[in-house]
Structures are given as C-alpha cells and as structure tokens.
Design an enzyme around this catalytic site. Structure first.
Site, PDB file in Angstrom:
ATOM      1  N   ASP A 148       0.737  -1.126   0.044  1.00 30.52           N
ATOM      2  CA  ASP A 148      -0.192   0.038  -0.075  1.00 30.52           C
ATOM      3  C   ASP A 148       0.931   1.247   0.048  1.00 30.52           C
ATOM      4  OD1 ASP A 148      -3.144   0.393   1.128  1.00 30.52           O
ATOM      5  OD2 ASP A 148      -1.779   2.344   1.168  1.00 30.52           O
TER       6      ASP A 148
ATOM      7  N   PHE B 264      -6.985  -4.282  -4.738  1.00 28.27           N
ATOM      8  CA  PHE B 264      -7.915  -3.253  -4.251  1.00 28.27           C
ATOM      9  C   PHE B 264      -7.335  -1.830  -4.707  1.00 28.27           C
ATOM     10  CE2 PHE B 264      -8.740  -6.766  -1.416  1.00 28.27           C
ATOM     11  CZ  PHE B 264     -10.028  -6.707  -1.265  1.00 28.27           C
TER      12      PHE B 264
ATOM     13  N   GLU C  82      -7.203   4.852  -6.455  1.00 37.98           N
ATOM     14  CA  GLU C  82      -7.884   6.078  -6.277  1.00 37.98           C
ATOM     15  C   GLU C  82      -9.297   5.710  -6.397  1.00 37.98           C
ATOM     16  OE1 GLU C  82      -6.707   8.724  -4.691  1.00 37.98           O
ATOM     17  OE2 GLU C  82      -4.533   8.378  -5.119  1.00 37.98           O
TER      18      GLU C  82
ATOM     19  N   THR D 238     -15.811  -2.345 -10.032  1.00 42.44           N
ATOM     20  CA  THR D 238     -17.018  -1.628  -9.341  1.00 42.44           C
ATOM     21  C   THR D 238     -18.261  -1.561 -10.375  1.00 42.44           C
ATOM     22  OG1 THR D 238     -17.842   0.892  -8.686  1.00 42.44           O
ATOM     23  CG2 THR D 238     -15.860   0.536 -10.294  1.00 42.44           C
ATOM     24  N   ASP D 239     -19.318  -1.730  -9.612  1.00 38.16           N
ATOM     25  CA  ASP D 239     -20.481  -1.512 -10.435  1.00 38.16           C
ATOM     26  C   ASP D 239     -20.546  -0.148 -11.415  1.00 38.16           C
ATOM     27  OD1 ASP D 239     -21.117   0.456  -8.658  1.00 38.16           O
ATOM     28  OD2 ASP D 239     -23.266  -0.408  -8.073  1.00 38.16           O
ATOM     29  N   GLU D 240     -19.698   0.812 -10.902  1.00 42.63           N
ATOM     30  CA  GLU D 240     -19.820   2.146 -11.673  1.00 42.63           C
ATOM     31  C   GLU D 240     -19.306   2.047 -13.124  1.00 42.63           C
ATOM     32  OE1 GLU D 240     -18.594   5.791  -9.910  1.00 42.63           O
ATOM     33  OE2 GLU D 240     -19.331   5.141  -7.822  1.00 42.63           O
TER      34      GLU D 240
ATOM     35  N   TYR E 186     -13.120   8.462 -12.593  1.00 38.99           N
ATOM     36  CA  TYR E 186     -13.052   7.276 -11.758  1.00 38.99           C
ATOM     37  C   TYR E 186     -13.398   6.098 -12.408  1.00 38.99           C
ATOM     38  CZ  TYR E 186     -14.089   3.746  -8.369  1.00 38.99           C
ATOM     39  OH  TYR E 186     -14.176   2.642  -7.557  1.00 38.99           O
TER      40      TYR E 186
ATOM     41  N   SER F  93     -11.569   4.888 -15.302  1.00 35.82           N
ATOM     42  CA  SER F  93     -10.301   4.296 -15.124  1.00 35.82           C
ATOM     43  C   SER F  93     -10.598   3.107 -14.544  1.00 35.82           C
ATOM     44  CB  SER F  93      -9.574   5.287 -14.116  1.00 35.82           C
ATOM     45  OG  SER F  93      -9.957   5.289 -12.936  1.00 35.82           O
ATOM     46  N   LYS F  94     -11.371   2.785 -13.859  1.00 34.47           N
ATOM     47  CA  LYS F  94     -11.670   1.306 -13.463  1.00 34.47           C
ATOM     48  C   LYS F  94     -12.249   0.533 -14.600  1.00 34.47           C
ATOM     49  CE  LYS F  94     -11.825  -0.163  -9.566  1.00 34.47           C
ATOM     50  NZ  LYS F  94     -10.843  -0.795  -8.716  1.00 34.47           N
TER      51      LYS F  94
HETATM   52  P1  NAD Z   1      -9.734   3.464  -0.318  1.00 33.75           P
HETATM   53  O1  NAD Z   1      -9.739   4.641  -0.990  1.00 33.75           O
HETATM   54  O2  NAD Z   1     -10.505   3.567   1.131  1.00 33.75           O
HETATM   55  O3  NAD Z   1      -8.512   2.552  -0.373  1.00 33.75           O
HETATM   56  C1  NAD Z   1      -7.867   2.698  -1.583  1.00 33.75           C
HETATM   57  C2  NAD Z   1      -6.421   2.247  -0.856  1.00 33.75           C
HETATM   58  O4  NAD Z   1      -5.361   2.176  -2.029  1.00 33.75           O
HETATM   59  C3  NAD Z   1      -5.539   2.958   0.060  1.00 33.75           C
HETATM   60  O5  NAD Z   1      -5.119   2.328   1.320  1.00 33.75           O
HETATM   61  C4  NAD Z   1      -4.508   3.688  -0.702  1.00 33.75           C
HETATM   62  O6  NAD Z   1      -3.237   4.197   0.089  1.00 33.75           O
HETATM   63  C5  NAD Z   1      -4.044   2.456  -1.662  1.00 33.75           C
HETATM   64  N1  NAD Z   1      -3.477   3.145  -2.843  1.00 33.75           N
HETATM   65  C6  NAD Z   1      -3.713   3.881  -3.641  1.00 33.75           C
HETATM   66  N2  NAD Z   1      -2.966   4.360  -4.635  1.00 33.75           N
HETATM   67  C7  NAD Z   1      -2.146   3.362  -4.539  1.00 33.75           C
HETATM   68  C8  NAD Z   1      -0.715   2.697  -5.379  1.00 33.75           C
HETATM   69  N3  NAD Z   1      -0.445   3.768  -6.487  1.00 33.75           N
HETATM   70  N4  NAD Z   1      -0.247   1.748  -4.745  1.00 33.75           N
HETATM   71  C9  NAD Z   1      -0.317   1.180  -3.838  1.00 33.75           C
HETATM   72  N5  NAD Z   1      -1.619   1.636  -3.066  1.00 33.75           N
HETATM   73  C10 NAD Z   1      -2.269   2.582  -3.356  1.00 33.75           C
HETATM   74  O7  NAD Z   1     -10.681   2.462  -1.403  1.00 33.75           O
HETATM   75  P2  NAD Z   1     -11.907   1.508  -0.900  1.00 33.75           P
HETATM   76  O8  NAD Z   1     -13.088   2.112  -0.840  1.00 33.75           O
HETATM   77  O9  NAD Z   1     -11.240   0.425   0.116  1.00 33.75           O
HETATM   78  O10 NAD Z   1     -11.954   0.661  -2.283  1.00 33.75           O
HETATM   79  C11 NAD Z   1     -10.852  -0.445  -2.772  1.00 33.75           C
HETATM   80  C12 NAD Z   1     -11.426  -0.866  -4.129  1.00 33.75           C
HETATM   81  O11 NAD Z   1     -12.522  -1.471  -4.156  1.00 33.75           O
HETATM   82  C13 NAD Z   1     -11.215   0.067  -5.174  1.00 33.75           C
HETATM   83  O12 NAD Z   1     -10.436  -0.586  -6.303  1.00 33.75           O
HETATM   84  C14 NAD Z   1     -12.421   0.485  -5.534  1.00 33.75           C
HETATM   85  O13 NAD Z   1     -12.603   0.892  -6.868  1.00 33.75           O
HETATM   86  C15 NAD Z   1     -13.160  -0.702  -5.182  1.00 33.75           C
HETATM   87  N6  NAD Z   1     -14.817  -0.459  -4.848  1.00 33.75           N
HETATM   88  C16 NAD Z   1     -15.081   0.249  -3.991  1.00 33.75           C
HETATM   89  C17 NAD Z   1     -16.353   0.396  -3.652  1.00 33.75           C
HETATM   90  C18 NAD Z   1     -16.716   1.300  -2.498  1.00 33.75           C
HETATM   91  O14 NAD Z   1     -17.901   1.390  -2.089  1.00 33.75           O
HETATM   92  N7  NAD Z   1     -15.863   1.759  -1.790  1.00 33.75           N
HETATM   93  C19 NAD Z   1     -17.202  -0.553  -4.092  1.00 33.75           C
HETATM   94  C20 NAD Z   1     -16.777  -1.254  -5.445  1.00 33.75           C
HETATM   95  C21 NAD Z   1     -15.488  -1.297  -5.481  1.00 33.75           C
HETATM   96  O1  DAU Z   2     -20.730   1.922  -6.512  1.00 29.63           O
HETATM   97  C1  DAU Z   2     -19.532   1.872  -6.041  1.00 29.63           C
HETATM   98  C2  DAU Z   2     -18.709   2.911  -5.805  1.00 29.63           C
HETATM   99  O2  DAU Z   2     -19.382   3.599  -4.794  1.00 29.63           O
HETATM  100  C3  DAU Z   2     -17.138   2.612  -5.626  1.00 29.63           C
HETATM  101  O3  DAU Z   2     -16.807   2.142  -6.941  1.00 29.63           O
HETATM  102  C4  DAU Z   2     -16.445   4.237  -5.338  1.00 29.63           C
HETATM  103  O4  DAU Z   2     -15.032   3.804  -5.146  1.00 29.63           O
HETATM  104  C5  DAU Z   2     -17.257   4.595  -3.981  1.00 29.63           C
HETATM  105  O5  DAU Z   2     -16.421   5.854  -3.481  1.00 29.63           O
HETATM  106  C6  DAU Z   2     -18.828   4.660  -4.291  1.00 29.63           C
HETATM  107  O6  DAU Z   2     -19.018   5.676  -5.453  1.00 29.63           O
HETATM  108  P1  DAU Z   2     -20.284   6.751  -5.111  1.00 29.63           P
HETATM  109  O7  DAU Z   2     -19.831   8.404  -5.728  1.00 29.63           O
HETATM  110  O8  DAU Z   2     -21.549   6.240  -5.190  1.00 29.63           O
HETATM  111  O9  DAU Z   2     -19.923   6.934  -3.462  1.00 29.63           O
HETATM  112  P2  DAU Z   2     -20.222   8.479  -2.442  1.00 29.63           P
HETATM  113  O10 DAU Z   2     -20.136   8.217  -1.139  1.00 29.63           O
HETATM  114  O11 DAU Z   2     -18.965   9.450  -3.130  1.00 29.63           O
HETATM  115  O12 DAU Z   2     -21.495   9.087  -2.828  1.00 29.63           O
HETATM  116  C7  DAU Z   2     -22.570   8.381  -2.607  1.00 29.63           C
HETATM  117  C8  DAU Z   2     -23.951   9.027  -3.150  1.00 29.63           C
HETATM  118  O13 DAU Z   2     -23.950  10.294  -2.369  1.00 29.63           O
HETATM  119  C9  DAU Z   2     -23.737   9.689  -4.466  1.00 29.63           C
HETATM  120  O14 DAU Z   2     -25.099   9.909  -5.129  1.00 29.63           O
HETATM  121  C10 DAU Z   2     -23.356  11.138  -4.317  1.00 29.63           C
HETATM  122  C11 DAU Z   2     -23.982  11.422  -2.920  1.00 29.63           C
HETATM  123  N1  DAU Z   2     -23.333  12.493  -1.981  1.00 29.63           N
HETATM  124  C12 DAU Z   2     -21.821  11.960  -1.660  1.00 29.63           C
HETATM  125  C13 DAU Z   2     -21.230  12.915  -1.107  1.00 29.63           C
HETATM  126  C14 DAU Z   2     -19.861  12.862  -0.585  1.00 29.63           C
HETATM  127  C15 DAU Z   2     -23.770  13.541  -1.576  1.00 29.63           C
HETATM  128  O15 DAU Z   2     -25.037  13.782  -1.839  1.00 29.63           O
HETATM  129  N2  DAU Z   2     -23.188  14.252  -0.687  1.00 29.63           N
HETATM  130  C16 DAU Z   2     -21.781  14.120  -0.488  1.00 29.63           C
HETATM  131  O16 DAU Z   2     -21.098  14.882   0.435  1.00 29.63           O
END
Ligand code: NAD
Ligand code: DAU
Length: 347
Positions: free
Chosen positions: A33, A81, A84, A138-140, A163, A166-167
C-alpha cells in the site's frame, strides 16, 4: 500455505479483507500500500503482529518493487484493491486516477505474467498451478441506470466519471491480458460499500461525522439518486469466495439488493443520532452525477452460493455505533495527524 499479495490493504475495503484473511489462518498476506491520504495503518492494528502478515509501503506502479516482492515471497494470488476511489476527487484530478487505476494495474498484470509463467515462450499459456489475479472493480463501470433494470455481468461498460472510466479501463486491460496471455483472472464488480473504517469523504461516514459535529449535511442536488448498498464484510466474504472458487475468466457482480435514495440514508442517520433534519443542506449537484445503480447478483448467489449476512438497517445502525465508539480514529483522520506520522516514519 497460499501467499496472497493484497494491494491497497490499508484502505477501507482492503483492510477488511486483510483482517478476514489473517483471521482464517490459511494465508500468508503481503499488503502493498502506498499510504495515500486514504491508506491508514490504524485500520490494521489488530493484525500488525500476526506472523503471516507483512506490510510493504510502495506503489503498485513500481515494477522493480513488484518484481522483488514476487521473487521474495513467491506470490500465488493478487487481489488488487489499490486505487484512487473517490468520484469527486477524480473530477478535480483525473491524472492520478489514470496513473494508479490503469497504469498501476497494468504493472501488476505484467509482473504477474512474468513471474507466474512456467515457460519463457511468449505464446505459452502455461502458468504455475493455482495462481490467480483478482481485479476488484466496481458497478460504476456500467454507467447509470434509469428508474428500472439491473446491471448484469453482460451489461456493456459505459463509465461516466474519470474514476469509473479508469476502473473500466483497468477491467478491459485485465480482460485483454486473460484473452491474449491466458492469465488466470477474475473480476468482481461490487455496489456501494459501507461499514467501519470508511474514510469520511464518502456519503455515510461524512454524514455521520458532520451530524456528530452539528455541521451541515451536504446533499448533492435533490438527493434522490439511488445506490445499492452492501456491508463491507459481505463484500469481502464474496471476494474470498471468488478467490477460492470463482471460475477462471469470469466476472462476478456483487450486491445485496438494497437500493436506497441518498436522502433517505441521510435522514436515517440523523434519526439514529437523534439530530434534526434542519442540518440537511441541498448543495450543487456533482457534475455528471449517475442517477441510479443496482446490481443483479444472480450469478454469484447461484454459482458460489454467496449471500449477504447483514440487513441494511442493522448494518447501518452498527456502523453509526462503530463511529461513535471510535471517535479517536475519526479525529486522527480529520486532524491529519496520521499523515504527519507517515511523513516522519516513511519519509
Ligand atoms: P480506499 O480509497 O479506502 O483505499 C484505497 C487504498 O489504496 C488506500 O489504502 C491507498 O493508500 C491505496 N493506494 C492508492 N494508490 C495506490 C498505489 N498507487 N499503490 C499502492 N496503494 C495505493 O478505497 P476502497 O473504498 O477501500 O476501495 C477499494 C477498491 O474497491 C477500489 O479498487 C475501488 O474501486 C473498489 N470498490 C470500492 C467500492 C466502495 O464502495 N468503496 C465499491 C466497489 C468497488
Ligand atoms: O458504486 C460503487 C462506488 O461507490 C465505488 O466504486 C466508489 O469507490 C465509491 O466511492 C462509491 O461511489 P459513489 O460516488 O457512489 O460514493 P459517494 O459516497 O461519493 O456518494 C454516494 C452518493 O451520495 C452519490 O450519489 C453522491 C452522494 N453524495 C456524496 C457525498 C460525498 C452526496 O449527496 N453528498 C456528499 O457529500
């Protein structure tokens, strides 16, 4: 014992996965990480002394480091995982998303091929038995839905933010590497996660944090956008199933059939914390904001018999309680104290 390279294991979901694997006692875990703002070693306190757990600070795009790790630890599986992960940040700075999410994933794929191939013949598809590359997506990548319909694994990629683009690019590269070089691959595509240790830039922890401080809760636009929510432990259980039993070459959608409008979630958090709805502040909408996501989870529930354990109501309540019990964790983040510590420790 299988050796798994978990990248991004100090983040929200990666750290949950590391804690899960360490708890099973079945794996040696190498956590690579970069410790960006989102990586937090406080998330891993419970496993840091575990004999089969090793932390390495570094970039997934650093090919020399990757070669060294594959040789030194004889890596069997990669669960990627590292990313960004925040859509709003990708709108401000797309380049860092391309660097890590696309080029970093490519460096990992190249290194895995190089180190796992049994034969130096470029056309050979023979890999060491049992190796696997699992790309956490991700579903996005599917873009946005109208009021009806679900994303299936066959839905075409149609990403709408830097984002998600890129995914999707990383997924397509991984798919092409599987097709061309035969690398044993799975891709998982999960919906929105929530739970303990989520960085307070994302909807649920941000709203909890602001409620605790009686500061306005910024709801983008009308707040009627819909996300499909899954507890982070359920997501990690699903990834573990795919790692062990997923059919090579397959994509698995992960979701718990739990669609909620943002505004409903914000109101529920306020109710749990006994705070007034007057804290809600409708602010300018996110540019290009996706209206609705929803996952069809038929494939993973039938093929791998995975089921979510949490209901959203219980999971959200537990999550709010976790943040109430861990205000020190939250304060170290919001004060920036943990980044100062990394600066001193890792330079
Ligand atoms: P997060 O931002 O909390 O964690 C990302 C981690 O990756 C951090 O620890 C960061 O330090 C590390 N990182 C970033 N750039 C790096 C690099 N160049 N080399 C090594 N480490 C690096 O993210 P998260 O929410 O835990 O998501 C993890 C994975 O799951 C991501 O790939 C994201 O696309 C995917 N995902 C997230 C969600 C969600 O709701 N959060 C849903 C579906 C998929
Ligand atoms: O669907 C999976 C994705 O979910 C992951 O791939 C991403 O890593 C994760 O960040 C998340 O993306 P979203 O954009 O859906 O999550 P976020 O928490 O940023 O926002 C959730 C919803 O809430 C979205 O419709 C935007 C809205 N929102 C978010 C923030 C931060 C607000 O209305 N106000 C806010 O301040």
């Amino acid at each position: 014992m299988r050796t798994v390279l978990v990248t991004g294991g100090a983040g929200f979901i990666g750290s949950c996965f590391v804690r899960k694997l360490a708890g099973s006692g079945l794996y040696r875990i190498i956590n690579l990480d970069l410790l960006t703002y989102a990586g937090n070693l406080d998330n891993l306190k419970s496993v840091e002394k575990h004999p089969n757990y090793h932390f390495v600070k570094g970039d997934i795009g650093d090919r020399l480091l990757l070669d060294r790790l594959f040789a030194e630890y004889e890596i069997d599986s990669v669960v990627n995982f590292a990313a960004e992960s925040h859509v709003d940040r990708s709108i401000e700075d797309p380049a860092s998303f391309i660097r890590t999410n696309v080029m970093g994933t490519q460096a990992l794929l190249d290194t895995a091929i190089k180190n796992w191939k049994l034969c130096t013949d470029k056309s050979s598809r023979a890999y060491r038995p049992g190796v696997k590359f699992l790309q956490v997506s991700t579903d996005e990548v599917y873009g946005a839905l109208g009021p009806t319909g679900l994303f299936t694994e066959e839905s075409p990629p149609a990403p709408n933010s830097p984002y998600s683009a890129s995914k999707a690019a990383a997924d397509l590269l991984a798919r092409a590497y599987a097709h061309t070089y035969g690398i044993p691959l799975n891709i998982t595509r999960c919906s929105n996660n929530y739970g303990p240790y989520q960085f307070p830039e994302k909807l649920i922890p941000l709203m909890i944090n602001n409620s605790l401080h009686n500061t306005p809760l910024p709801v983008y636009g009308d707040g009627l956008q819909i996300r499909d929510w899954l507890h982070v432990e359920d997501h990690c259980n699903a990834i573990a199933e795919v790692l062990e039993r997923g059919r090579v070459g397959e994509i698995y959608n992960i979701g718990g059939n739990c669609e909620r409008a943002n505004l409903d979630i914000v109101k529920t958090i306020l109710r749990i914390l006994d705070k007034p709805e007057s804290l809600i502040s409708h602010v300018k909408d996110r540019p290009g904001h996706d209206r609705r996501y929803a996952i069809d989870n038929t494939k993973i529930t039938t093929e791998l018999e995975w089921r979510p354990a949490y209901t959203f109501d219980a999971g959200l309540r537990d999550t709010v309680e976790w943040y109430l019990d861990n205000t020190a964790w939250l304060e170290r983040i919001t004060s920036g104290e943990y980044m100062d510590y990394y600066g001193k420790t890792y330079g």
